[in-house]
Design a protein around this motif. Sequence first.
Motif, PDB file in Angstrom:
ATOM      1  N   PHE A  13       0.744  -1.263   0.183  1.00 52.59           N
ATOM      2  CA  PHE A  13       0.173  -0.044  -0.079  1.00 52.59           C
ATOM      3  C   PHE A  13       0.815   1.205   0.017  1.00 52.59           C
ATOM      4  O   PHE A  13       0.251   2.232  -0.726  1.00 52.59           O
ATOM      5  CB  PHE A  13      -1.002   0.155   1.200  1.00 52.59           C
ATOM      6  CG  PHE A  13      -2.127  -0.627   0.685  1.00 52.59           C
ATOM      7  CD1 PHE A  13      -3.449  -0.203   0.165  1.00 52.59           C
ATOM      8  CD2 PHE A  13      -2.269  -2.043   0.946  1.00 52.59           C
ATOM      9  CE1 PHE A  13      -4.452  -0.670  -0.093  1.00 52.59           C
ATOM     10  CE2 PHE A  13      -3.489  -2.765   0.671  1.00 52.59           C
ATOM     11  CZ  PHE A  13      -4.763  -1.995   0.398  1.00 52.59           C
ATOM     12  N   VAL A  14       2.170   1.115   0.656  1.00 57.40           N
ATOM     13  CA  VAL A  14       2.866   2.400   0.607  1.00 57.40           C
ATOM     14  C   VAL A  14       3.461   2.434  -0.829  1.00 57.40           C
ATOM     15  O   VAL A  14       3.445   3.699  -1.585  1.00 57.40           O
ATOM     16  CB  VAL A  14       4.032   2.184   1.506  1.00 57.40           C
ATOM     17  CG1 VAL A  14       5.386   3.248   1.012  1.00 57.40           C
ATOM     18  CG2 VAL A  14       3.486   2.395   3.067  1.00 57.40           C
ATOM     19  N   LEU A  67      -8.662   8.032  -1.311  1.00 56.32           N
ATOM     20  CA  LEU A  67      -9.534   7.392  -0.379  1.00 56.32           C
ATOM     21  C   LEU A  67      -9.979   6.237  -0.953  1.00 56.32           C
ATOM     22  O   LEU A  67     -10.303   5.382  -0.069  1.00 56.32           O
ATOM     23  CB  LEU A  67     -10.939   8.321  -0.734  1.00 56.32           C
ATOM     24  CG  LEU A  67     -10.833   9.543  -0.118  1.00 56.32           C
ATOM     25  CD1 LEU A  67     -12.097  10.539  -0.425  1.00 56.32           C
ATOM     26  CD2 LEU A  67     -10.909   9.580   1.351  1.00 56.32           C
ATOM     27  N   GLY A  68      -9.802   5.761  -2.286  1.00 57.65           N
ATOM     28  CA  GLY A  68      -9.883   4.426  -2.983  1.00 57.65           C
ATOM     29  C   GLY A  68      -8.959   3.536  -2.149  1.00 57.65           C
ATOM     30  O   GLY A  68      -9.175   2.212  -1.799  1.00 57.65           O
ATOM     31  N   PHE A  74      -8.910  -1.006   4.335  1.00 51.07           N
ATOM     32  CA  PHE A  74      -9.741  -1.564   5.316  1.00 51.07           C
ATOM     33  C   PHE A  74     -10.301  -2.924   4.902  1.00 51.07           C
ATOM     34  O   PHE A  74     -10.284  -3.577   5.696  1.00 51.07           O
ATOM     35  CB  PHE A  74     -10.968  -0.513   5.398  1.00 51.07           C
ATOM     36  CG  PHE A  74     -10.498   0.756   6.273  1.00 51.07           C
ATOM     37  CD1 PHE A  74      -9.475   0.612   7.358  1.00 51.07           C
ATOM     38  CD2 PHE A  74     -11.132   2.097   6.021  1.00 51.07           C
ATOM     39  CE1 PHE A  74      -9.074   1.740   7.957  1.00 51.07           C
ATOM     40  CE2 PHE A  74     -10.461   3.023   6.880  1.00 51.07           C
ATOM     41  CZ  PHE A  74      -9.545   2.934   7.662  1.00 51.07           C
ATOM     42  N   VAL A  75     -10.709  -3.016   3.589  1.00 49.76           N
ATOM     43  CA  VAL A  75     -11.266  -4.336   3.013  1.00 49.76           C
ATOM     44  C   VAL A  75     -10.165  -5.392   3.341  1.00 49.76           C
ATOM     45  O   VAL A  75     -10.384  -6.570   3.901  1.00 49.76           O
ATOM     46  CB  VAL A  75     -11.876  -4.048   1.734  1.00 49.76           C
ATOM     47  CG1 VAL A  75     -12.097  -5.515   1.116  1.00 49.76           C
ATOM     48  CG2 VAL A  75     -13.120  -3.279   1.820  1.00 49.76           C
ATOM     49  N   SER A  78      -9.315  -6.249   7.142  1.00 47.90           N
ATOM     50  CA  SER A  78     -10.566  -6.823   7.771  1.00 47.90           C
ATOM     51  C   SER A  78     -10.563  -8.339   7.320  1.00 47.90           C
ATOM     52  O   SER A  78     -11.319  -9.212   8.112  1.00 47.90           O
ATOM     53  CB  SER A  78     -11.859  -6.274   7.451  1.00 47.90           C
ATOM     54  OG  SER A  78     -12.124  -6.356   6.101  1.00 47.90           O
ATOM     55  N   HIS A  79     -10.263  -8.708   6.131  1.00 44.74           N
ATOM     56  CA  HIS A  79      -9.979 -10.202   5.589  1.00 44.74           C
ATOM     57  C   HIS A  79      -8.944 -10.953   6.166  1.00 44.74           C
ATOM     58  O   HIS A  79      -8.713 -12.243   5.807  1.00 44.74           O
ATOM     59  CB  HIS A  79     -10.452 -10.321   4.297  1.00 44.74           C
ATOM     60  CG  HIS A  79     -11.752  -9.984   4.004  1.00 44.74           C
ATOM     61  ND1 HIS A  79     -12.270  -8.664   3.674  1.00 44.74           N
ATOM     62  CD2 HIS A  79     -12.732 -10.723   3.734  1.00 44.74           C
ATOM     63  CE1 HIS A  79     -13.464  -8.653   3.257  1.00 44.74           C
ATOM     64  NE2 HIS A  79     -13.609 -10.064   3.153  1.00 44.74           N
ATOM     65  N   VAL A  80      -7.949 -10.191   6.639  1.00 40.11           N
ATOM     66  CA  VAL A  80      -6.707 -10.878   7.273  1.00 40.11           C
ATOM     67  C   VAL A  80      -6.872 -11.814   8.464  1.00 40.11           C
ATOM     68  O   VAL A  80      -7.505 -11.462   9.428  1.00 40.11           O
ATOM     69  CB  VAL A  80      -5.548 -10.066   7.524  1.00 40.11           C
ATOM     70  CG1 VAL A  80      -4.269 -10.707   8.009  1.00 40.11           C
ATOM     71  CG2 VAL A  80      -5.110  -9.504   6.161  1.00 40.11           C
ATOM     72  N   GLY A  81      -6.511 -13.092   8.597  1.00 37.49           N
ATOM     73  CA  GLY A  81      -6.769 -13.696   9.984  1.00 37.49           C
ATOM     74  C   GLY A  81      -7.734 -14.619   9.812  1.00 37.49           C
ATOM     75  O   GLY A  81      -8.153 -15.676  10.111  1.00 37.49           O
TER      76      GLY A  81
END
Length: 81
Positions: A13-14, A67-68, A74-75, A78-81
């Motif tokens: 992401f960076v 923003l995208g 976040f998506v 939230s699906h990690v783990g």
Amino acid sequence: MIALTYAIIAIVFVVLGIGGIMYLDQRFSKAVGDRPFVLKGRRIETDDPYVRRQFNKFYALRVAYSLGLLVLLFVVVSHVG
């Protein structure tokens, strides 16, 4: 394993964030060509309406891209783990 996944996500992401913004800035420079303008922070000083329109368009694209990426982050997280 989860820490490694988060590290990979952070690096990706960076790179996407910096690379995407640099790409949009380069496209703005190509779009205005040799027309005179001065960037001061988030403001532009120019007398050319074309440059001002292009700046507003590319600034909106930069904000939408950021923003995208934030929503995508976040998506993904939230699906990690």
